[in-house]
Design an enzyme around this catalytic site. Structure first.
Site, PDB file in Angstrom:
ATOM      1  N   SER A   1      -9.519  -0.634   7.212  1.00 52.78           N
ATOM      2  CA  SER A   1      -9.024  -0.514   5.833  1.00 52.78           C
ATOM      3  C   SER A   1      -8.363  -1.742   5.242  1.00 52.78           C
ATOM      4  O   SER A   1      -8.119  -1.770   4.049  1.00 52.78           O
ATOM      5  CB  SER A   1      -8.056   0.662   5.728  1.00 52.78           C
ATOM      6  OG  SER A   1      -8.808   1.833   5.603  1.00 52.78           O
TER       7      SER A   1
ATOM      8  N   SER B   1      -9.621   1.697   2.995  1.00 54.61           N
ATOM      9  CA  SER B   1      -8.818   2.458   2.072  1.00 54.61           C
ATOM     10  C   SER B   1      -7.772   1.648   1.315  1.00 54.61           C
ATOM     11  O   SER B   1      -7.209   2.136   0.335  1.00 54.61           O
ATOM     12  CB  SER B   1      -8.120   3.587   2.827  1.00 54.61           C
ATOM     13  OG  SER B   1      -7.233   3.057   3.801  1.00 54.61           O
TER      14      SER B   1
ATOM     15  N   LYS C   1       0.859  -1.197   0.000  1.00 52.74           N
ATOM     16  CA  LYS C   1       0.000   0.000   0.000  1.00 52.74           C
ATOM     17  C   LYS C   1       0.891   1.242   0.000  1.00 52.74           C
ATOM     18  O   LYS C   1       1.914   1.277   0.704  1.00 52.74           O
ATOM     19  CB  LYS C   1      -0.888  -0.027   1.244  1.00 52.74           C
ATOM     20  CG  LYS C   1      -1.938   1.088   1.306  1.00 52.74           C
ATOM     21  CD  LYS C   1      -2.795   0.935   2.559  1.00 52.74           C
ATOM     22  CE  LYS C   1      -3.895   1.962   2.670  1.00 52.74           C
ATOM     23  NZ  LYS C   1      -4.707   1.798   3.880  1.00 52.74           N
TER      24      LYS C   1
HETATM   25  N1  GLN Z   1     -12.799   4.147   6.663  1.00 54.19           N
HETATM   26  C1  GLN Z   1     -12.077   4.509   7.857  1.00 54.19           C
HETATM   27  C2  GLN Z   1     -11.633   5.939   7.768  1.00 54.19           C
HETATM   28  O1  GLN Z   1     -11.842   6.555   6.759  1.00 54.19           O
HETATM   29  C3  GLN Z   1     -10.940   3.590   8.093  1.00 54.19           C
HETATM   30  C4  GLN Z   1      -9.759   3.892   7.294  1.00 54.19           C
HETATM   31  C5  GLN Z   1      -8.565   3.056   7.608  1.00 54.19           C
HETATM   32  O2  GLN Z   1      -8.665   2.018   8.264  1.00 54.19           O
HETATM   33  N2  GLN Z   1      -7.415   3.555   7.186  1.00 54.19           N
HETATM   34  O3  GLN Z   1     -11.101   6.481   8.695  1.00 54.19           O
END
Ligand code: GLN
Length: 481
Positions: free
Chosen positions: A178, A154, A79
């Protein structure tokens, strides 16, 4: 079936018996990327030359009959918020334009030391902020089962790459779901271990008390393999747990005897798509029929999880992202810049995406004098209650099964203009991060073309129980198909 569609474990066996070479594995993955990635956009940067060079080194070691680690010759995608020495790391944002890290994160260094082939850097919501991989400066990633739909986020690029065979394994970060959420939307396995298991050194911080690296594979065994490499104690991260390196893969056992599974009532009520609920309850039944006991558990503060998470995560983000000011990293606004303050303002408003700006504003607000006690401090207190709910549940059971998301994958653009709807996608995943616990997301069937995932939550540092439960389920489920 091409080489890139095989499991990591299978490829490892074929490599060791000299049936195939690491170079052929790399070639197969790169060919798949060439065929698919224009359409799906899982990668921001490809590191094909590096992967081929690493493959050559592995092949040389094999020809000299040297001992190899289990990940040697296996492609892994990273990532793009995890630093890679000499390779652009963008966090999916314009603000890091041109930034080349001078060092690798510990997680990536472990993979390199184990002989993994680094295939490229995957797409993400900027700085990990989002649940759909639409908030990327480099355009959205598409769901591998239907390119008009989101892959979740994400870490949508990592999950999509693994689902499509553009990589065999991948790593991502999980601050509020994410890793687990895109795994569910893409039909692969994604696991976030306990906070502290994997070093955060070299992982670009979003919300430091919640961030944790996690791994993706197309099955439980492969996911355990990648975690065995990236989990390690690291003196460069003060929150790293001083534990020996795990042996998750070699100790996998599909054992359900005496296993007590908790089912929280609160997670199966309002708002969840009934088709998802049915699939998950069928998975629980299958585990029960094969030896597990199922008990009801109560997590009464679940209804506060989303608000608590979004107060704490944005507060920490506003502080962590203050460093991106046009002076030290990446992009700097040049036009109409008359003084230092204008330079900061223009750099940040042009460099960050809309969602990142929204969160910095929200986070700065909840930390400001007068609101700190009402919001931030209150959220920290509720965080303790959520942790306590889970601790009490784990006095009775060994693991807890929940959905990963309340909905199936949604269309690109469908929720992007409505941040609250998007935040609600995280309802089942954020509590784990607030409590620092491990969780795995794996597939339990399909509704139309879309995969449905379920989540198994474990006690702190007891990744073994959830991996074994997932492994047992995977075998039962494939026999049942
Ligand atoms: N969807 C969550 C956020 O936007 C989690 C994102 C993540 O785990 N990086 O904060």
């Amino acid at each position: 079936m091409e080489l890139c569609d095989h499991s990591a474990a299978e490829l490892g066996r074929k490599l060791r018996s000299k049936e195939i070479s690491a170079k052929e594995i790399a070639g197969s993955v790169l060919k798949r990327i060439e065929e698919k990635d224009k359409q799906y956009n899982a990668f921001i940067t490809l590191t094909d030359e590096l992967a081929l060079k690493q493959a050559e080194e592995v092949d040389k070691k094999i020809s000299q009959n040297e001992n190899l680690s289990p990940l040697a010759g296996i492609p892994v995608a990273i990532k793009d918020n995890i630093c890679t020495k000499g390779i652009a790391t963008t966090c999916g944002s314009k603000i890091l334009e041109g930034y080349i890290p001078p060092y690798s994160s510990t997680a990536v260094q472990n993979l390199i030391d184990d002989g993994a082939l680094i295939i490229g850097k995957t797409n993400l919501d900027q700085f990990g902020m989002g649940s759909s991989t639409e908030n990327s400066h480099f355009g959205p990633t598409k769901n591998p089962h239907n390119p008009e739909y989101v892959p979740g986020g994400s870490s949508g690029g990592s999950a999509t790459a693994v689902a499509l065979g553009e990589s065999v394994l991948a790593i991502g970060t999980d601050t509020g779901g994410s890793v687990r959420m895109p795994a569910a939307f893409c039909g692969v396995v994604g696991m976030k271990p306990t906070y502290g298991r994997i070093s955060r050194y070299g992982v670009v911080a979003y919300a430091s008390s919640l961030d944790q690296v996690g791994g993706f594979g197309r099955n439980v065994g492969d996911t355990a393999l990648v975690l065995d490499s990236i989990c390690s104690y690291d003196k460069n991260d003060s929150t790293s747990a001083n534990l020996p390196k795990p042996n998750f893969y070699p100790s996998l056992k599909p054992d359900l005897k005496n296993l007590k599974i908790g089912l929280p009532k609160e997670y199966f009520v309002e708002g969840i798509d009934t088709r998802i609920k049915e699939k998950i309850l069928a998975a629980v039944k299958l585990l029960e029929e094969n030896g597990a006991e199922v008990h009801e558990v109560f997590l009464p503060h679940t209804k506060y999880a989303i608000s608590t998470y979004y107060l704490i995560a944005t507060a920490e983000a506003s502080s962590n992202l203050a460093r991106f000011d046009g002076v030290r990293f990446g992009y700097r606004a040049k036009e109409d810049v008359t003084d230092l303050t204008t330079m900061y303002e223009k750099t940040r408003s042009e460099g960050f995406g809309k969602e990142v700006i929204r969160r910095i504003m929200l986070g700065s607000y909840v930390l400001s004098a007068g609101y700190y006690d009402a919001y931030y401090l209150k959220a920290q207190k509720v965080r303790a209650l959520i942790q306590h709910d889970l601790e009490s549940a784990f006095e009775k059971v060994d693991c807890i099964i929940t959905p990963v998301t309340p909905t199936l994958p949604f269309k690109i653009g469908e929720k992007n203009e409505d941040p609250l709807q998007m935040y609600l996608e995280d309802i089942f995943t954020v509590s784990l991060n607030l409590a620092g616990l491990p969780g795995i997301s794996l597939n339990c069937g399909y509704v139309n073309e879309f995969p449905v995932g379920f989540q198994i939550i474990g006690k702190a540092f007891d990744e073994t129980t959830i991996l074994n439960t997932a492994y047992a389920y995977e075998q039962l489920h494939s026999n049942n198909k």
